[in-house]
Design an enzyme around this catalytic site. Structure first.
Site, PDB file in Angstrom:
ATOM      1  CD  GLU A  82     -13.154  -4.777  -2.026  1.00  0.00           C
ATOM      2  OE1 GLU A  82     -11.973  -5.205  -2.116  1.00  0.00           O
ATOM      3  OE2 GLU A  82     -14.117  -5.524  -1.791  1.00  0.00           O
ATOM      4  CG  ASN A  83      -7.439  -2.018  -5.805  1.00  0.00           C
ATOM      5  OD1 ASN A  83      -6.494  -2.784  -5.622  1.00  0.00           O
ATOM      6  ND2 ASN A  83      -7.726  -1.037  -4.957  1.00  0.00           N
ATOM      7  CG  ASP A  94      -2.010   1.017   1.167  1.00  0.00           C
ATOM      8  OD1 ASP A  94      -2.327   1.464   0.045  1.00  0.00           O
ATOM      9  OD2 ASP A  94      -2.556   1.391   2.211  1.00  0.00           O
ATOM     10  CG  LEU A 127      -6.429  -8.049   7.910  1.00  0.00           C
ATOM     11  CD1 LEU A 127      -7.161  -9.279   8.445  1.00  0.00           C
ATOM     12  CD2 LEU A 127      -5.015  -8.439   7.482  1.00  0.00           C
ATOM     13  CB  SER A 128      -7.718  -3.660   2.612  1.00  0.00           C
ATOM     14  OG  SER A 128      -7.442  -2.475   3.297  1.00  0.00           O
ATOM     15  CG  HIS A 171       0.229   2.416  -9.370  1.00  0.00           C
ATOM     16  ND1 HIS A 171      -0.025   1.954  -8.094  1.00  0.00           N
ATOM     17  CD2 HIS A 171      -0.853   3.165  -9.723  1.00  0.00           C
ATOM     18  CE1 HIS A 171      -1.212   2.408  -7.701  1.00  0.00           C
ATOM     19  NE2 HIS A 171      -1.725   3.151  -8.664  1.00  0.00           N
TER      20      HIS A 171
HETATM   21  C1  FPP Z   1      -1.582   0.355  -3.399  1.00  0.00           C
HETATM   22  O1  FPP Z   1      -1.221   1.659  -3.578  1.00  0.00           O
HETATM   23  C2  FPP Z   1      -1.235  -0.515  -4.479  1.00  0.00           C
HETATM   24  C3  FPP Z   1      -2.089  -1.093  -5.382  1.00  0.00           C
HETATM   25  C4  FPP Z   1      -3.475  -0.674  -5.665  1.00  0.00           C
HETATM   26  C5  FPP Z   1      -1.706  -2.221  -6.157  1.00  0.00           C
HETATM   27  C6  FPP Z   1      -0.302  -2.703  -6.006  1.00  0.00           C
HETATM   28  C7  FPP Z   1       0.351  -2.509  -7.288  1.00  0.00           C
HETATM   29  C8  FPP Z   1       1.668  -2.418  -7.447  1.00  0.00           C
HETATM   30  C9  FPP Z   1       2.651  -2.628  -6.359  1.00  0.00           C
HETATM   31  C10 FPP Z   1       2.194  -2.118  -8.775  1.00  0.00           C
HETATM   32  C11 FPP Z   1       1.991  -3.211  -9.721  1.00  0.00           C
HETATM   33  C12 FPP Z   1       2.585  -4.451  -9.229  1.00  0.00           C
HETATM   34  C13 FPP Z   1       3.037  -5.410  -9.991  1.00  0.00           C
HETATM   35  C14 FPP Z   1       3.638  -6.569  -9.319  1.00  0.00           C
HETATM   36  C15 FPP Z   1       3.005  -5.337 -11.447  1.00  0.00           C
HETATM   37  P1  FPP Z   1      -2.385   2.717  -3.550  1.00  0.00           P
HETATM   38  O2  FPP Z   1      -2.623   3.156  -4.949  1.00  0.00           O
HETATM   39  O3  FPP Z   1      -3.573   2.168  -2.857  1.00  0.00           O
HETATM   40  O4  FPP Z   1      -1.735   3.848  -2.722  1.00  0.00           O
HETATM   41  P2  FPP Z   1      -2.493   4.922  -1.819  1.00  0.00           P
HETATM   42  O5  FPP Z   1      -3.110   4.172  -0.673  1.00  0.00           O
HETATM   43  O6  FPP Z   1      -1.399   5.828  -1.390  1.00  0.00           O
HETATM   44  O7  FPP Z   1      -3.509   5.586  -2.681  1.00  0.00           O
END
Ligand code: FPP
Length: 255
Positions: free
Chosen positions: A67-68, A20, A195-196, A37
């Site tokens: 949820e994403n 996260d 834990l989301s 990302h």
């Molecule tokens: C959380 O950051 C991360 C994600 C939604 C997905 C995880 C994705 C990656 C680590 C990149 C892609 C991975 C691979 C292995 C190709 P967030 O966007 O929720 O951050 P925030 O809470 O600060 O908004």
């Protein structure tokens, strides 16, 4: 297999990570979320290679939740693009590192070209015998449990089992993680204590480690720090310390 260790410390056998903080990390630098990302994907690669090098048995990464899908369309598209590219670019490296790749989640929702890359990676690494790497993609713990309950209900309705046969083991066997042990350690970056919807059933006795560090800054030293914390935890699984030391966990008693 004997548990792996580093510097004499006991390592977790299955580590699961909620990666996260990519978005906030980028925004704090005046950049758009995609930048976070991109950097996050690099840290994922580094983490995978470190864990495999240390001899971990299982690593599970929460890469995209059910949820994403609610995020802005452009961000979802970028994450899908990144995932497809990561699969393509890392396939050979995974094979070289003897890492077996698989997924949990509703991958039928992934765009067809991304799903194809995911499937190619699973096929290419299917004979690997080292660390098992699992990406949770379009994954939700509640949906997984609901699907398992439905599968059990269908078995009961079809007469393959009775309602009395519904045990913890029976439900576990219907989860997408039925082939893997529960996580010993769940790491969450970026300081959020939740834990989301990640591995809700499997997390019952997992040790939790939350760090303020954002995922794009979660370098190897941070990972090792999490492992050091884990090594100091006492896991009692509901028993007493004395019982664990004596190796005499009694049968359940009813007073
Ligand atoms: C959380 O950051 C991360 C994600 C939604 C997905 C995880 C994705 C990656 C680590 C990149 C892609 C991975 C691979 C292995 C190709 P967030 O966007 O929720 O951050 P925030 O809470 O600060 O908004």
């Amino acid at each position: 297999m004997a548990p792996a260790s580093f510097g004499g410390s006991r390592l977790p056998s299955h580590v699961a990570i909620i990666m996260d903080g990519n978005g906030r990390w980028a925004e704090m630098r005046g950049r758009d979320r995609a930048f976070g990302h991109l950097r996050g994907a690099r840290i994922a690669k580094q983490t995978i290679e470190t864990c495999a090098g240390l001899g971990l048995d299982q690593l599970t990464l929460y890469a995209f939740s059910t949820e994403n899908w609610k995020r802005p369309r452009a961000e979802v598209s970028f994450l899908m693009l990144l995932l497809g590219r990561h699969m393509r670019k890392e396939r050979l490296n995974l094979v070289r590192n003897n890492i077996r790749f698989s997924v949990i989640g509703d991958v039928s929702r992934l765009p067809a070209p991304v799903l194809e890359e995911v499937e190619k990676t699973m096929a290419a690494t299917s004979a690997c015998t080292g660390m098992s790497l699992t990406f949770a993609l379009s994954y939700g713990g509640r949906q997984e449990i609901a699907n398992a309950a439905k599968a059990l209900a269908l078995d009961v309705a079809a007469g393959r089992m009775s309602a009395d046969d519904i045990t913890e083991e029976a439900l576990s066997s219907k989860l997408q993680t039925s082939h893997m042990p529960d996580p010993d350690l769940i790491i969450r970056t970026s300081g959020e204590f939740r834990l989301s919807n990640f591995m809700l059933w499997q997390a019952a006795y997992s040790e939790l480690y939350v760090t303020e560090t954002m995922w794009p800054d979660f370098e190897k030293a941070e990972l090792l720090k999490a492992f050091e914390h884990f090594a100091k935890r006492e896991r009692r699984f509901g028993c007493t310390k004395a019982q664990l030391e004596a190796g005499t966990t009694a049968d359940e008693v009813t007073p």
